[in-house]
Structures are given as C-alpha cells and as structure tokens.
Design an enzyme around this catalytic site. Sequence first.
Site: not given
Ligand code: NAI
Length: 791
Positions: A191, A265, A299, A397
């Site tokens: 996904k 990760e 990240c 972050e």
């Molecule tokens: P997120 O962690 O919510 O999204 C990442 C993925 O997880 C997306 O594909 C999302 O649809 C999916 N997801 C969300 N909730 C889920 C659940 N309960 N179960 C399974 N999959 C789920 O990140 P988001 O909301 O896009 O960004 C929020 C903050 O997270 C950002 O501001 C940033 O600080 C951080 N972030 C950090 C990342 C990293 O690589 N360290 C990458 C993305 C976001």
Amino acid sequence: MNKIAEIFTSLDYGPAPESPDVALAWLSAHDNTFGHFINGAWTKPGKTFATENPATNKPLAQITDGTAADVDAAVKAARAAFPKWSALSGYQRGKYLYAIARLIQKHSRLFAVLETMDNGKPIRESRDVDIPLVARHFYHHAGWAQHREREFPDHVPYGVCGQIIPWNFPLLMLAWKIAPALAAGNTVVLKPAEFTSLTALLFAEICEKAKLPKGVVNIVTGEGDTGAAITSHPDIDKIAFTGSTEVGKIIRKATAGTGKGLSLELGGKSPYIVFDDADIDSAIEGLVDAIWFNQGQVCCAGSRLLVQESIETRFLEKLKKRMSTLRVGDPLDKAVDIGALVAPVQVARVTELVKKGIAEGGQLYEPDIDLPPGGGCFLRPALITGVSPANTVASEEIFGPVLVEMSFRTPEEAVALANNTRYGLAATIWTENVNLALDIAPKLKAGVVWINSTNNFDAAVGFGGYKESGFGREGGREGMASYLKPAWEKELKPFVAAAPKAAKSANPLDDIGSIDQTAKMYIGGKQARPDSGYSRPVLSPTGALVGEVGDGNRKDIRNAVEAARAALGWSTTSAHNRAQILYFLAENLEYRADEFAARIKAQTGEDGASEVAASVERLFAFAGWADKYDGAVHNPPQRMVATAMVEALGTMAILAPPSRPLLGSIALVAPALAMGNTVVLVPSEKSPLSMTDFYQVLETSDVPSGVLNIVTGESKVLAKTLAEHDGIDAIWFAGDAETSKMVEAASAGNVKQTWTSRGLYYDLSDKQKFEGDYFLRRATQVKNVWIPYGA
Ligand code: NAI
Ligand code: MG
C-alpha cells in the site's frame, strides 16, 4: 551594461522547467482514475479520493480508497501466486528483477516527472537520486535472488508480505520493500501512502510489461484504515512498514502474538555534528543536503545541527548566507533546490511545530527569499537557534525544512547531545581528524553514520534504526535476511508442560527448616534479597519442596535494569576478552558439574549430568563466536566504503523457558553476552535454583558486576514489567502464547526488539539450530559507517 556580468552578480536564474507532458499523457490514458492492481489486473475504481500536486494544490487523479475486501482479494492473489513464485529458481526470479530494473531505467523520465508532480520534490532529486536508486535496488536484488539459496541455506521466504510505505520517497520506498521481498521468494501486497500513490501504480504497469506472474505484486491504494486492514489480515506472514513512529507502535501492537514477521523503519532526529577542525564549506554543503533535501521530509534528515562552540558564530554566519541562496520554487524547474511539501496538512504540522519551538525560547531565522506566487505547499528553509535539548523542536521529528542548532564544547559533550534522543536512525560527523571521526562513530547510537558526507544510500548497504527508529534493515545482506526465516520454524510443535503436582506438605517451612535457605537474587554483582520479602517454593516433580526463591517485583527489576545499564561498558570490551570470560565461565561450571547435575535432577527428575554438559558446551560455543560473528565492508558506487559493524543491542531482558533449568537460561544468555549485551535474566519460573546457584560460578569467572543479573519470580508478571521498561532494549521470552503476545504488545513503548516462543517448543538443546547465528543475529544490530575511501 553586459547582461552576463549582471547575472553573475545577481545570480538570477531563468526558468528551466521540465515538461509535465509525459506524466499528464500517462494520467489521461488512465482517465485520471485508478483502481487497484490485484492478481495482475486493474480493478474497477471504487470509492475514490483525489491525489494532488502539492505545488499547485490541484488534483492530478482519483485513486481508490481500498476496503478490507480489496485487501483480502489482494492477499488471496498473493497467496495463490506464492507456491509457484517461490519454487522458481533464483536465476529465474532474478531475471524478472533485472527486467524490472531495465524497464524503470527505460521509463525513468516519466517516473521522475510523475513523482515530482505527485510529491512536490524537485525534479533534480527525483531524476538524479530517487529513480536511479530504485533501478539500482532492483539490479542489486536480481543478484540476491540468484544467490539466495547459497547464501542463506536452510532458509525459506515468509510467504505473503504486507508492505506499507510513506510519502516522502514513494517509489524508492516501494523498491526497498518489493525488491528484497521478491528476491527472497515472497509475494507482496503493497500500500503506497495516500498522498503519493501514482508512481506505485505506474510500477504496476512495469510489472505487467516485465510479465511478472500474476499475483506476485499487488498494489492496493488507500489511507490508514487500508493499511490497518493489511496489518490485521490473518493470512499475511510478514509486515514491513516505513513511516511515523506513532503508527509503527500501533502496528507493533496490532501484530503482537500473530507470529507475523515485522520490520519497522520509523522516524528520526538525527544529529549533524561539526567539529572545529571540519572543512566548513563542505560541511555547509553537506548540511544543505542533510536538512533541505526533499524539503526536510526525510526520516534520516540531519535535523539537529551540533556545532563546536569555537566555530559556532562563523559557521552560523556562513550557513545563513548559504540559506539565502537556496531557491524555493516549482519542483519541475531543474534549477530549484527546495520544492513543495507533500500536502497542506504537512505545512500546517511543520508551521505549528516551529511556532511551538519559538514559544519555548528558540530564535527563528528564515532567509528573505521569494516563495512562488499562487499558493502551493511551500515553506522557506528555516534555522532555529538558542534551544535547549528539552525544546520540542530539539526532540520531536519536524519532517520539514527546519534545522535546529545547538553547540557543544568537547567531543564527549557532542556524543551526549547526539545520543540524547529516543531515536537512533542516522548521524553525521564532520572533522578532518580521522582519529576523532572513528572515535566518535562507535559511540553514536544510530544505525547509519556518515563521516564527512551525508545522505548516502545504496542497495548494498543496510539502512535502519536503533531505539525508537525501529528495527530490521533494508538493503544488503541484512535486508535480505529480514525477508527469510529458518525452514524449521514451520515444524515447531506446541510446548506441553508437565502437569503441576500439589505440594506434599501443607506447610512448606516443614521441609526446609528455616527461611534463610531462600536463594537470593543476583543484582549488580551482589546477592540481593527480594524487595517484597516474599518467597516462592520450588518443587520436585513429585511435589516435594526443593528450596525457595525470592518473589521478584517491579523494584527488583528496576534495580537489575539499573545495574545492567551501568555495566554497558561490557559491549566495548574486546571480543577476545568477552570470549575469555565465557570460556572461564564454562570451565568453572564444569568444575561444579556434579553439584549442578544434582540440583537439576532434584528440580526436574531428569538427567542433570547431560544438561550440565550441554550447558558447558554451549558456553564454549558462544565464547568461540564472540570474536567471529562480526561485520563486513561494503563497496557502494560512491567513493566510499561502508563498514557494517555488528553491535550489541544494549541491555536485554531474557525470560528463560520453564523446562531445562540450566540449559534453558544458558542457551539464551550465552549469545547475548557473547555479543556484548548486558542481561536481566528471569530463570525458569518452575525450576529457578540452577540459575540462583549460578551466581557462584559468575563470581569466580571475572564476569563484571551487572553484566548478568538474575531476578526470580513469576515469569508472566516480570515479563510485563520488563517489556514495559524503557531501560530494556530487547526482550526474549520463552513461554506460553498469551504472555508472548503481551510481551510483544508491551514492547511497543520504546520499540524493543523481541523474540518470543509463542507457546511453541524450541528444543534449545538442538545444536544444529541454536549453536549458530540464530540467536546471534537477534542479539545484535548492524551499524553502517560510511567512510570516504577510494583510489
Ligand atoms: P504515517 O506513519 O501515518 O503514514 C505512513 C503510512 O502508514 C501511510 O501509507 C499510511 O496510510 C499508513 N498508515 C497510517 N495509519 C496506519 C495504521 N493504523 N495501520 C497501518 N498503516 C497505517 O505518516 P503520515 O501521517 O503520513 O505523517 C505523519 C508524520 O509522520 C510526519 O509529519 C512525519 O513526522 C512522520 N513520518 C515519518 C516518516 C519516516 O520515514 N520517518 C515517513 C512518513 C511520515
Ligand atoms: Mg500527491
């Protein structure tokens, strides 16, 4: 006036836009509307939502919000495809990966333009970094597919992998997940993130073009609940997630007790350390890349600048000057440095955090540069100075173009500041002094360390975090290993405990005479009475009282963890030294073999002599491993080497199985100690006396105080306390399924690595399985240190 001379002083750029036409044509060929890619075919679009171009806030396409039924259909397709796919030869699988790599290169311009339009990142980055790395990843893993059986003997793929990725490197994260999964022989349901699904959908077409068998790769689009439908699907064997630490913890809990493989990760707050002897101009250019690459939505972004005090003023002056030359603008413009953030919600999140940082005392600097007219998710590069480590912006972050600066005086202070974070993804060191750089690198708690460089990535080099930045590695050998499991695991049978027998005597004191015979715990190199003052009877198989042990509680655990953390110098003593101590431990156990054998017999009725002999042999085995289970040197395409250092996890909690009172503990403790971890051991709940006797062996064997601590008591209760304890870096639990599940769920607090037996019988006396790297791998983490090198 000479025009060129004028431009030379003003440094004005004309527009140099890349044409969006290829991407627009591709979108309109799909009527700008997409279903999922399941079983090699496109589903009819369901309920859709818009994916926007964040540079314009205009919709690009409608994509389908995946339902649980969609996920189920994808899992069924992946399951059906698995037997054939995994039975192909490595060469055959490798050829598919190679074909995918070729096709990505062939369509790289379309991929780059589409990525930039959907995500907002500058075309220079998608064209020169993201897409080339994607191709490189598939090429690299074509080779792993072919060599898998030779390099990972007796290992099999998990089966169906559920993969959930974020929006910051949409296609690159897809490649990091899909390439190793397929190389290992798994099939996948992936996904993409809701903001950036388009290149994943284009990738589906590449799979069609490569004639990848149906169902091997399935792409389901949607939001968080679609992701949750993947993580909770009962027929998925492994989950790989990249994204926020918050969602990572949710996924850890959701998968607890299911036996699914898991790699996470997660986020970071990576330090960027500049010593006073650094090449400052290079360090500044590196910093631009560290924090403004991809608008800081990285990240491993070097988001915490730590500068040595003596050069702080000069460094910040130069930095501000450099910031004022950065160009924020149309991401498709080839001369733009900083594009658009991914979505309005991310702009709001970043803006909110900056406000908070200022309210808490930080000073904001933003260069006086133009933002593109007409809206779009643009922010100026920002620098916040004057913060204390407690400031929100110094610890959270931000995931935006915001750098936070602090100074340090000594190298020791730099290390302390750098490690003062719950994260541990990456770190950067700048100094012209090779001794200093290589002295600091091992002290940083981070999965990746860049020396005099930053943001280097390669398919041959593992990437992943320490602490709350997650576990598991992507890339290289470790990345392959995380998509494989030992073939014998599927043959494990449930553990059946012997039925407990009632005590013969109504009053246990009758049997042993005096309470003084309660065996003590062993904490920080000293015998310790239980805080509770209570004891627990230890019974023979016929129910006779053999002895008593203390009933450990939260306080005893706290003391033991404190002692174990204080002894972490163990992880930096030489491997030779650790080996010698383990050999000595084995030798001293052997001296007392009769005594230990009798004690085992009294508690279990079983042949104690053979268990003691096996325990001595196991200590020898891991003494032998201590100075051999080590790292590798990788040769990425950059003019650098990456040394993959095998490091201890830190302080581990080990809860030994109920059976085999001595070997059950030794088989788990020996690999942990050999690799430099310190341990809090809860020995067999039923038969703990073999390990309470063991302190005498420890004391005569030069094991430093606090390296091994022994707390007796109820396994389930102590497991909970340990799983929740932030001072524990990893927890192993051998016991029932229900407690295993609890341990895994409770470990989410600080994202501990876990190993649990889930009510299955792991025959720890099996040398073939357990005398090798099975536990060594689980007792260590790999740190990749990138060092400039090359002729
Ligand atoms: P997120 O962690 O919510 O999204 C990442 C993925 O997880 C997306 O594909 C999302 O649809 C999916 N997801 C969300 N909730 C889920 C659940 N309960 N179960 C399974 N999959 C789920 O990140 P988001 O909301 O896009 O960004 C929020 C903050 O997270 C950002 O501001 C940033 O600080 C951080 N972030 C950090 C990342 C990293 O690589 N360290 C990458 C993305 C976001
Ligand atoms: Mg988008």
